[in-house]
Scaffold this motif. Structure first.
Motif, PDB file in Angstrom:
ATOM      1  N   GLN A   1      17.384  61.570  92.288  1.00  0.00           N
ATOM      2  CA  GLN A   1      16.184  62.127  91.663  1.00  0.00           C
ATOM      3  C   GLN A   1      15.902  61.408  90.340  1.00  0.00           C
ATOM      4  O   GLN A   1      14.754  61.044  90.044  1.00  0.00           O
ATOM      5  N   HIS A   2      16.924  61.188  89.553  1.00  0.00           N
ATOM      6  CA  HIS A   2      16.801  60.479  88.276  1.00  0.00           C
ATOM      7  C   HIS A   2      16.255  59.062  88.493  1.00  0.00           C
ATOM      8  O   HIS A   2      15.368  58.604  87.758  1.00  0.00           O
ATOM      9  N   ILE A   3      16.754  58.385  89.522  1.00  0.00           N
ATOM     10  CA  ILE A   3      16.324  57.009  89.809  1.00  0.00           C
ATOM     11  C   ILE A   3      14.857  56.963  90.215  1.00  0.00           C
ATOM     12  O   ILE A   3      14.102  56.092  89.780  1.00  0.00           O
ATOM     13  N   TYR A   4      14.426  57.910  91.023  1.00  0.00           N
ATOM     14  CA  TYR A   4      13.029  57.908  91.475  1.00  0.00           C
ATOM     15  C   TYR A   4      12.076  58.393  90.386  1.00  0.00           C
ATOM     16  O   TYR A   4      10.933  57.932  90.314  1.00  0.00           O
ATOM     17  N   LYS A   5      12.526  59.295  89.538  1.00  0.00           N
ATOM     18  CA  LYS A   5      11.655  59.811  88.485  1.00  0.00           C
ATOM     19  C   LYS A   5      11.595  58.900  87.268  1.00  0.00           C
ATOM     20  O   LYS A   5      10.545  58.765  86.639  1.00  0.00           O
TER      21      LYS A   5
ATOM     22  N   PHE B   1      23.589  48.648  88.999  1.00  0.00           N
ATOM     23  CA  PHE B   1      23.141  49.844  89.695  1.00  0.00           C
ATOM     24  C   PHE B   1      24.167  50.965  89.564  1.00  0.00           C
ATOM     25  O   PHE B   1      23.806  52.129  89.327  1.00  0.00           O
ATOM     26  N   LYS B   2      25.434  50.626  89.708  1.00  0.00           N
ATOM     27  CA  LYS B   2      26.466  51.658  89.587  1.00  0.00           C
ATOM     28  C   LYS B   2      26.450  52.284  88.198  1.00  0.00           C
ATOM     29  O   LYS B   2      26.551  53.514  88.056  1.00  0.00           O
ATOM     30  N   GLN B   3      26.302  51.471  87.168  1.00  0.00           N
ATOM     31  CA  GLN B   3      26.256  52.001  85.802  1.00  0.00           C
ATOM     32  C   GLN B   3      25.071  52.944  85.631  1.00  0.00           C
ATOM     33  O   GLN B   3      25.190  54.031  85.057  1.00  0.00           O
ATOM     34  N   LEU B   4      23.925  52.527  86.133  1.00  0.00           N
ATOM     35  CA  LEU B   4      22.723  53.351  86.021  1.00  0.00           C
ATOM     36  C   LEU B   4      22.862  54.633  86.831  1.00  0.00           C
ATOM     37  O   LEU B   4      22.462  55.713  86.386  1.00  0.00           O
ATOM     38  N   PHE B   5      23.441  54.528  88.009  1.00  0.00           N
ATOM     39  CA  PHE B   5      23.573  55.672  88.906  1.00  0.00           C
ATOM     40  C   PHE B   5      24.378  56.792  88.258  1.00  0.00           C
ATOM     41  O   PHE B   5      24.089  57.976  88.459  1.00  0.00           O
ATOM     42  N   PHE B   6      25.372  56.411  87.463  1.00  0.00           N
ATOM     43  CA  PHE B   6      26.249  57.411  86.863  1.00  0.00           C
ATOM     44  C   PHE B   6      25.974  57.619  85.377  1.00  0.00           C
ATOM     45  O   PHE B   6      26.845  58.081  84.645  1.00  0.00           O
TER      46      PHE B   6
END
Length: 254
Positions: free
Chosen positions: A109-113, A138-143
């Motif tokens: 949700q965070h990634i899409y928003k 991507f992993k850093q951003l994901f978490f």
């Protein structure tokens, strides 16, 4: 085999296995349930994340996951409530459990928003020949949202020498041309020439027997070595040979 003979052999195996019949026994059937881009992305990503172990169990559990999303994964990701997340309780696939899935839902949700979706956040870094740095970033951003530390193990980091098999498989699904009816080709801002083979036990063993991979460990150094061999056969679409290596290993016990 000489290189020309080996290329011809692998090209024939690509033709044999790169067709919709492949879908019948493969986890890629889960994102094929959907037609909307974002549904395909999210179903594909979450299915890829749990794609280790018995393939029948992977497909069963990925289907169960979609059912918990009311078969509308993008809508669920974007609009879920805390009560909706209770519907995730009890989900488990090996070491990936409900706590992990709830974290993944919030991160997506965070990634899409905030970051314009998965296609954007996994874009190739400038001047890169493969997705190693993109996956690591991507992993850093994901978490970057609040999460339980244990959940981090479910996304691999090539910059720490992981083969990142599941993310590479997901990238193949999204980026490669869809003309054969297997992969989707919906990420038009990406180029298949940069993809890496989703290296696992089957493809790694076959590659070693064929002499196109020498490294014994299935890590990112092995991925890079295999990339080099496969790009010599087809610089524009090297990962089409994943079908050949996987088919030879799983279906022919090569």
């Amino acid at each position: 085999m000489q290189n020309a003979e080996l290329k011809e052999f692998l090209d024939q195996k690509v033709i044999q296995y790169h067709n919709p019949i492949f879908i019948e026994t493969d986890p890629i059937q889960i994102p094929h349930m959907f037609s909307k881009k974002e549904d395909i992305e999210i179903a594909g990503f979450l299915t890829a994340i749990i794609s280790w172990g018995n393939r029948k169990m992977i497909i069963k559990n990925a289907s169960n996951m979609m059912e918990r999303f009311d078969n509308a994964p993008y809508d669920f990701i974007m609009n879920h409530s805390d009560n909706d997340l209770k519907n995730i309780e009890g989900f488990v696939h090996r070491t990936f459990n409900a706590i992990d899935l709830q974290c993944f839902i919030k991160s997506l949700q965070h990634i899409y928003k905030k970051h314009d979706g998965l296609e954007n956040v996994l874009s190739l870094k400038s001047d890169a020949v493969n997705y190693a740095r993109s996956i690591s970033s991507f992993k850093q951003l994901f978490f970057e949202i609040s999460h339980v530390l244990r959940t981090e193990k479910h996304i691999s980091d090539p910059m720490k020498n992981s083969a990142a098999k599941r993310i590479n498989m997901f990238l193949r699904w999204m980026v490669r041309d869809n003309s054969a009816g297997v992969d989707f080709g919906i990420w038009k801002s990406h180029d298949p020439k940069h993809l890496s083979c989703p290296l696992d036990v089957h493809s790694g063993n076959v590659a070693r027997k064929l002499g196109i991979l020498q490294r014994k460990q299935n890590d990112w150094k092995a991925v890079y070595e295999l990339d080099t061999s496969l790009r010599a056969f087809d610089a524009n679409d090297p990962v089409k040979y994943d079908f050949a290596l996987f088919g030879l290993g799983v279906f022919e016990k090569f």
